[in-house]
Design a protein around this motif. Sequence first.
Motif, short mmCIF file in Angstrom:
data_model
loop_
_atom_site.label_atom_id
_atom_site.label_comp_id
_atom_site.label_asym_id
_atom_site.label_seq_id
_atom_site.Cartn_x
_atom_site.Cartn_y
_atom_site.Cartn_z
N THR A 70 0.81 -1.23 0.00
CA THR A 70 0.00 0.00 0.00
C THR A 70 0.84 1.27 0.00
O THR A 70 0.31 2.34 -0.29
CB THR A 70 -0.95 0.04 1.21
N SER A 71 2.11 1.17 0.32
CA SER A 71 2.95 2.37 0.31
C SER A 71 3.72 2.44 -1.01
O SER A 71 4.11 1.42 -1.57
CB SER A 71 3.92 2.36 1.48
N THR A 72 3.93 3.64 -1.47
CA THR A 72 4.71 3.82 -2.68
C THR A 72 6.19 3.68 -2.34
O THR A 72 6.57 3.58 -1.18
CB THR A 72 4.46 5.20 -3.31
N PHE A 73 7.03 3.71 -3.36
CA PHE A 73 8.45 3.55 -3.14
C PHE A 73 9.02 4.69 -2.29
O PHE A 73 9.95 4.49 -1.52
CB PHE A 73 9.20 3.50 -4.48
N PHE A 74 8.46 5.86 -2.40
CA PHE A 74 8.98 7.02 -1.70
C PHE A 74 8.39 7.19 -0.30
O PHE A 74 8.78 8.09 0.43
CB PHE A 74 8.75 8.29 -2.51
N GLU A 75 7.44 6.35 0.08
CA GLU A 75 6.84 6.42 1.41
C GLU A 75 7.50 5.41 2.34
O GLU A 75 7.97 4.37 1.91
CB GLU A 75 5.35 6.13 1.35
N ASP A 76 7.48 5.72 3.61
CA ASP A 76 8.03 4.83 4.63
C ASP A 76 6.90 3.93 5.13
O ASP A 76 5.93 4.41 5.71
CB ASP A 76 8.61 5.67 5.77
N PRO A 77 6.99 2.61 4.95
CA PRO A 77 5.90 1.72 5.38
C PRO A 77 5.94 1.37 6.86
O PRO A 77 5.02 0.76 7.37
CB PRO A 77 6.13 0.47 4.53
N SER A 78 6.97 1.78 7.58
CA SER A 78 7.09 1.37 8.98
C SER A 78 5.98 1.93 9.89
O SER A 78 5.58 1.24 10.82
CB SER A 78 8.47 1.73 9.53
N PRO A 79 5.45 3.15 9.67
CA PRO A 79 4.34 3.58 10.54
C PRO A 79 3.10 2.68 10.42
O PRO A 79 2.38 2.49 11.39
CB PRO A 79 4.03 4.99 10.05
N GLN A 80 2.88 2.11 9.26
CA GLN A 80 1.74 1.20 9.10
C GLN A 80 1.93 -0.06 9.94
O GLN A 80 0.99 -0.55 10.57
CB GLN A 80 1.55 0.83 7.64
#
Length: 99
Positions: A70-80
């Motif tokens: 669900t996160s793009t390459f430029f987003e950080d997925p760790s908060p999810q």
Amino acid sequence: MRVIDQTLELDCAKQPVSVSARLAGILAPLAALFRGYRNRRAINGLTELDDYQLRDIGLTRADIASALLTSTFFEDPSPQLTDSARRRWRLSIFRSYID
């Protein structure tokens, strides 16, 4: 002298931005991009853990796959992943009060 002739000089002018503040403003997006890349690599490493180890940290394989997809390459997925683990922890606490 009339009241309307008197003026008060306020030093409201914008202060000049220092060189270090400008450099920090330029490097902040690059640092965020690097941090997101580093966290994405760490999350990919979580896929090597077995289900029991993931359960110890409050995650499932579905949480990891969802965060990465669900996160793009430029987003950080760790908060999810953090939100998923906290939701699961709160639910377990709530269930322990009911029992």
